[in-house]
Design an enzyme around this catalytic site. Sequence first.
Site, mmCIF file in Angstrom:
data_model
loop_
_atom_site.group_PDB
_atom_site.id
_atom_site.type_symbol
_atom_site.label_atom_id
_atom_site.label_comp_id
_atom_site.label_asym_id
_atom_site.label_seq_id
_atom_site.Cartn_x
_atom_site.Cartn_y
_atom_site.Cartn_z
ATOM 1 N N LYS A 185 1.614 4.211 -7.020
ATOM 2 C CA LYS A 185 1.569 3.757 -5.631
ATOM 3 C C LYS A 185 2.994 3.598 -5.105
ATOM 4 O O LYS A 185 3.820 2.939 -5.738
ATOM 5 C CB LYS A 185 0.834 2.414 -5.546
ATOM 6 C CG LYS A 185 0.762 1.860 -4.135
ATOM 7 C CD LYS A 185 -0.177 0.677 -4.052
ATOM 8 C CE LYS A 185 0.499 -0.661 -4.189
ATOM 9 N NZ LYS A 185 1.320 -1.098 -3.052
ATOM 10 N N THR A 244 -4.355 -9.764 1.023
ATOM 11 C CA THR A 244 -4.720 -10.810 0.049
ATOM 12 C C THR A 244 -3.820 -12.035 0.173
ATOM 13 O O THR A 244 -4.107 -13.071 -0.426
ATOM 14 C CB THR A 244 -4.648 -10.281 -1.399
ATOM 15 O OG1 THR A 244 -3.333 -9.776 -1.614
ATOM 16 C CG2 THR A 244 -5.662 -9.203 -1.655
ATOM 17 N N ARG A 282 4.267 -5.616 -10.867
ATOM 18 C CA ARG A 282 5.268 -6.340 -11.655
ATOM 19 C C ARG A 282 4.904 -6.581 -13.117
ATOM 20 O O ARG A 282 5.820 -6.532 -13.958
ATOM 21 C CB ARG A 282 5.630 -7.643 -10.935
ATOM 22 C CG ARG A 282 6.424 -7.348 -9.660
ATOM 23 C CD ARG A 282 6.409 -8.501 -8.705
ATOM 24 N NE ARG A 282 5.070 -8.718 -8.162
ATOM 25 C CZ ARG A 282 4.775 -9.634 -7.251
ATOM 26 N NH1 ARG A 282 5.735 -10.401 -6.770
ATOM 27 N NH2 ARG A 282 3.546 -9.765 -6.796
ATOM 28 N N LYS A 302 0.144 1.369 5.054
ATOM 29 C CA LYS A 302 -0.557 0.409 5.926
ATOM 30 C C LYS A 302 -0.319 0.692 7.414
ATOM 31 O O LYS A 302 0.168 -0.168 8.154
ATOM 32 C CB LYS A 302 -0.138 -1.030 5.588
ATOM 33 C CG LYS A 302 -0.519 -1.452 4.174
ATOM 34 C CD LYS A 302 -0.278 -2.932 3.953
ATOM 35 C CE LYS A 302 -0.725 -3.416 2.597
ATOM 36 N NZ LYS A 302 0.073 -2.935 1.452
ATOM 37 N N ASP A 310 1.054 3.761 0.167
ATOM 38 C CA ASP A 310 0.558 2.488 0.708
ATOM 39 C C ASP A 310 1.417 2.112 1.915
ATOM 40 O O ASP A 310 2.250 1.213 1.838
ATOM 41 C CB ASP A 310 0.637 1.421 -0.397
ATOM 42 C CG ASP A 310 0.016 0.108 0.025
ATOM 43 O OD1 ASP A 310 -0.708 0.077 1.040
ATOM 44 O OD2 ASP A 310 0.256 -0.903 -0.665
ATOM 45 N N ASP A 338 -1.289 1.177 14.552
ATOM 46 C CA ASP A 338 -0.661 1.473 15.849
ATOM 47 C C ASP A 338 -1.769 1.965 16.764
ATOM 48 O O ASP A 338 -2.948 1.919 16.384
ATOM 49 C CB ASP A 338 0.443 2.535 15.654
ATOM 50 C CG ASP A 338 1.541 2.424 16.712
ATOM 51 O OD1 ASP A 338 1.204 2.184 17.889
ATOM 52 O OD2 ASP A 338 2.716 2.585 16.361
HETATM 53 O O1 C5P Z 1 1.667 -8.403 -8.044
HETATM 54 P P1 C5P Z 1 1.867 -6.933 -8.332
HETATM 55 O O2 C5P Z 1 3.309 -6.574 -8.496
HETATM 56 O O3 C5P Z 1 0.972 -6.393 -9.432
HETATM 57 O O4 C5P Z 1 1.411 -6.247 -6.982
HETATM 58 C C1 C5P Z 1 0.981 -4.933 -6.892
HETATM 59 C C2 C5P Z 1 0.620 -4.660 -5.458
HETATM 60 O O5 C5P Z 1 -0.259 -5.687 -5.006
HETATM 61 C C3 C5P Z 1 1.798 -4.708 -4.491
HETATM 62 O O6 C5P Z 1 2.321 -3.408 -4.308
HETATM 63 C C4 C5P Z 1 1.172 -5.224 -3.208
HETATM 64 O O7 C5P Z 1 0.752 -4.144 -2.399
HETATM 65 C C5 C5P Z 1 -0.040 -5.964 -3.649
HETATM 66 N N1 C5P Z 1 0.086 -7.429 -3.488
HETATM 67 C C6 C5P Z 1 -0.978 -8.116 -2.965
HETATM 68 N N2 C5P Z 1 -0.911 -9.471 -2.763
HETATM 69 C C7 C5P Z 1 0.184 -10.184 -3.123
HETATM 70 C C8 C5P Z 1 1.279 -9.497 -3.714
HETATM 71 C C9 C5P Z 1 1.192 -8.111 -3.885
HETATM 72 O O8 C5P Z 1 -2.000 -7.516 -2.671
HETATM 73 N N3 C5P Z 1 0.206 -11.493 -2.921
#
Ligand code: C5P
Length: 234
Positions: free
Chosen positions: A39, A121, A212, A68, A66, A71
């Site tokens: 991604k 989220t 991460r 998003k 990704d 517009d």
């Molecule tokens: O937390 P992690 O690094 O696994 O996040 C992967 C993806 O999740 C990010 O690229 C982001 O798009 C999404 N994300 C999310 N909600 C958060 C933080 C990251 O949906 N609070």
Amino acid sequence: MRADPKIADPRLYVALDLPDIEAARAMVETLGDAVVSYKIGLQLLPLGGTEFGRELKRMGKNVFLDFKLHDIGATVEKATRSITEAGADLLTVHATPDVMAAAVDGRGDSGLKIMAVTVLTSLDDTSLYDMGYFNTVEELVMHRVRQAVDIGVDGVISSPLEAKNIRKIVPNNFLIITPGVRMPGGDKGDQKRVATPKDALRDGASHIVVGRPITQADDPKAAAIEILANIGNY
Ligand code: C5P
């Protein structure tokens, strides 16, 4: 489906949320044949992320842009049409009806699949209220999923904890991609609502996104293999 955790599973998308293309390229090299789906998000978009997606496609990888988009319809349609040139597999847009319909028009008969972001989220019921939406997150997610199905987008991005309810009301081939995936006992970071890889898939996700926990690990390839082992044959 698959027995050997060292064999890449296309259902695992690794989020390349890294400072520049060089770092992303190095991560892809480190992960090698353990990971086949990536991604690319807003952090890399201004630094050549779309072109890097093309490079990954040439390597035989699955590519999820990704971006998003959100517009006016005409702009989303034209932007989506331009993005089809990149040969990526997935593109995200926000899940308002006008935006979703424009993206579906823009992708035409290309192979690009349109994924709608239902409710970020990071938002909870209070944040929605502050924004002037008087639904709960759950109500708004389900409302937008129904609209996404009607409009003909290919899937939605949702929290893993929403996947079960969404799966009940969508066609079998509808994609549900969930971030917020953590290994049992893993550090949640800023993710509030998390599930393990296996639970997310069991509850109806077609794909998971992990960033991460893999990219910041001391040994990213070992971390990816651990996640593949958690998925197992599921
Ligand atoms: O937390 P992690 O690094 O696994 O996040 C992967 C993806 O999740 C990010 O690229 C982001 O798009 C999404 N994300 C999310 N909600 C958060 C933080 C990251 O949906 N609070």
